[in-house]
Design an enzyme around this catalytic site. Structure first.
Site, PDB file in Angstrom:
ATOM      1  N   GLY A  39       0.624  -1.214  -0.020  1.00  8.62           N
ATOM      2  CA  GLY A  39       0.060   0.098   0.029  1.00  8.62           C
ATOM      3  C   GLY A  39       0.854   1.228  -0.133  1.00  8.62           C
ATOM      4  O   GLY A  39       2.212   1.186   0.554  1.00  8.62           O
ATOM      5  N   HIS A  57      -2.236   7.506   7.028  1.00  7.99           N
ATOM      6  CA  HIS A  57      -1.081   8.496   6.367  1.00  7.99           C
ATOM      7  C   HIS A  57      -1.920   9.684   5.957  1.00  7.99           C
ATOM      8  O   HIS A  57      -1.424  10.766   5.831  1.00  7.99           O
ATOM      9  CB  HIS A  57      -0.368   7.763   5.288  1.00  7.99           C
ATOM     10  CG  HIS A  57       0.583   6.848   5.618  1.00  7.99           C
ATOM     11  ND1 HIS A  57       1.813   7.164   6.412  1.00  7.99           N
ATOM     12  CD2 HIS A  57       0.708   5.477   5.393  1.00  7.99           C
ATOM     13  CE1 HIS A  57       2.557   6.107   6.552  1.00  7.99           C
ATOM     14  NE2 HIS A  57       1.986   5.162   5.780  1.00  7.99           N
ATOM     15  N   GLN A 111       2.999   9.902   1.158  1.00 11.04           N
ATOM     16  CA  GLN A 111       4.490   9.303   0.970  1.00 11.04           C
ATOM     17  C   GLN A 111       5.280   9.648   0.016  1.00 11.04           C
ATOM     18  O   GLN A 111       6.330   9.559  -0.176  1.00 11.04           O
ATOM     19  CB  GLN A 111       4.038   7.869   1.127  1.00 11.04           C
ATOM     20  CG  GLN A 111       3.551   7.643   2.498  1.00 11.04           C
ATOM     21  CD  GLN A 111       3.609   5.803   2.558  1.00 11.04           C
ATOM     22  OE1 GLN A 111       2.532   5.301   2.023  1.00 11.04           O
ATOM     23  NE2 GLN A 111       4.350   5.257   3.320  1.00 11.04           N
ATOM     24  N   HIS A 117      -4.260   1.293   7.564  1.00 10.19           N
ATOM     25  CA  HIS A 117      -2.714   1.840   7.779  1.00 10.19           C
ATOM     26  C   HIS A 117      -2.681   3.205   6.662  1.00 10.19           C
ATOM     27  O   HIS A 117      -2.116   4.096   6.975  1.00 10.19           O
ATOM     28  CB  HIS A 117      -1.897   0.842   7.151  1.00 10.19           C
ATOM     29  CG  HIS A 117      -0.408   1.270   7.311  1.00 10.19           C
ATOM     30  ND1 HIS A 117       0.576   0.777   8.086  1.00 10.19           N
ATOM     31  CD2 HIS A 117       0.250   2.218   6.231  1.00 10.19           C
ATOM     32  CE1 HIS A 117       1.694   1.244   7.844  1.00 10.19           C
ATOM     33  NE2 HIS A 117       1.623   2.061   7.032  1.00 10.19           N
ATOM     34  N   GLU A 118      -3.245   2.842   5.513  1.00 12.40           N
ATOM     35  CA  GLU A 118      -2.919   3.975   4.640  1.00 12.40           C
ATOM     36  C   GLU A 118      -3.799   5.051   4.837  1.00 12.40           C
ATOM     37  O   GLU A 118      -3.615   6.362   4.391  1.00 12.40           O
ATOM     38  CB  GLU A 118      -3.279   3.495   3.068  1.00 12.40           C
ATOM     39  CG  GLU A 118      -2.401   2.232   2.426  1.00 12.40           C
ATOM     40  CD  GLU A 118      -0.975   2.608   2.821  1.00 12.40           C
ATOM     41  OE1 GLU A 118      -0.773   3.810   2.817  1.00 12.40           O
ATOM     42  OE2 GLU A 118      -0.347   1.621   2.925  1.00 12.40           O
ATOM     43  N   CYS A 130       6.285   0.015   7.479  1.00 14.47           N
ATOM     44  CA  CYS A 130       5.909   1.091   6.652  1.00 14.47           C
ATOM     45  C   CYS A 130       7.093   1.604   5.755  1.00 14.47           C
ATOM     46  O   CYS A 130       8.182   1.633   6.285  1.00 14.47           O
ATOM     47  CB  CYS A 130       5.367   2.294   7.465  1.00 14.47           C
ATOM     48  SG  CYS A 130       4.946   3.597   6.644  1.00 14.47           S
ATOM     49  N   LEU A 131       6.906   1.787   4.595  1.00 14.55           N
ATOM     50  CA  LEU A 131       7.832   2.275   3.635  1.00 14.55           C
ATOM     51  C   LEU A 131       8.498   3.455   4.154  1.00 14.55           C
ATOM     52  O   LEU A 131       9.663   3.802   3.871  1.00 14.55           O
ATOM     53  CB  LEU A 131       7.581   2.235   2.153  1.00 14.55           C
ATOM     54  CG  LEU A 131       6.951   1.144   1.418  1.00 14.55           C
ATOM     55  CD1 LEU A 131       6.217   1.478  -0.058  1.00 14.55           C
ATOM     56  CD2 LEU A 131       8.332  -0.037   1.301  1.00 14.55           C
TER      57      LEU A 131
HETATM   58 ZN    ZN Z   1       2.676   3.304   5.881  1.00 11.93          ZN
END
Ligand code: ZN
Length: 173
Positions: free
Chosen positions: A46, A139, A51, A135-136, A93-94
């Site tokens: 995701g 963000h 991000q 999660h997204e 998480c990236l």
């Molecule tokens: Zn993340």
């Protein structure tokens, strides 16, 4: 104007509440293409627009590495309508490299959003998909998964988080 660089913990844009998309223009489609490319290149399941430095309410999700029948989902202006149950699983998480943590999330959710054609879609999700969406969406509201960790675990990762933050600051200069 789009970028393929992943913003890291400590970047201002990741603490902002992202702006709703007003209409699905070519620019928005370009952003989505870019997000999908970055997500696949980074082996993520995701990615949210902040991000890659874009403060707009767009998320892409593809859990097919874990559930092969799954397809890519594009969520524009997503809203959670229902939350049910609770479970715990490990997340990463990236934007927060090398840190993982067990996070409590709702087990089942119903979310509505616009797709790339501007059509309203409604998704009922459970398990990993429900988790990825939550999660997204975090963000898009300026939140990270690590914000959900207990105080003890927060203390354990504080040094690592500071290190990521200081690298973000160095790169800005
Ligand atoms: Zn993340």
């Amino acid at each position: 104007m789009t970028s393929s660089k992943i913003m890291k913990y400590g970047s201002k844009v990741l603490r902002e509440v992202a702006q709703p998309v007003e209409s699905i223009t070519d620019e928005i489609k370009q952003i989505v293409d870019n997000m999908l490319e970055v997500m696949y290149k980074s082996d993520g399941v995701g990615l949210a627009a902040p991000q890659i430095g874009i403060s707009k309410r767009i998320a892409v999700i593809d859990i097919s590495p874990h559930e092969p029948s799954a397809k890519a989902i594009v969520l524009i202006n997503p809203e959670i309508l229902e939350l049910e149950g609770q479970n715990e699983a490990e997340e990463g998480c990236l934007s927060v490299p090398d840190i993982r943590g067990i996070i409590k999330r709702s087990e089942r959710i119903v979310v509505k959003a616009l797709d790339l054609n501007g059509q309203e879609i409604r998704i009922e999700a459970d398990g990993l998909l429900a988790r990825a969406i939550q999660h997204e969406l975090d963000h898009l509201n300026g939140k990270f998964f690590v914000d959900h960790l207990g105080r003890l675990k927060q203390q354990l990762i504080r040094k690592q988080l500071r290190k990521i933050e200081s690298e973000v600051k160095e790169n800005r200069q």
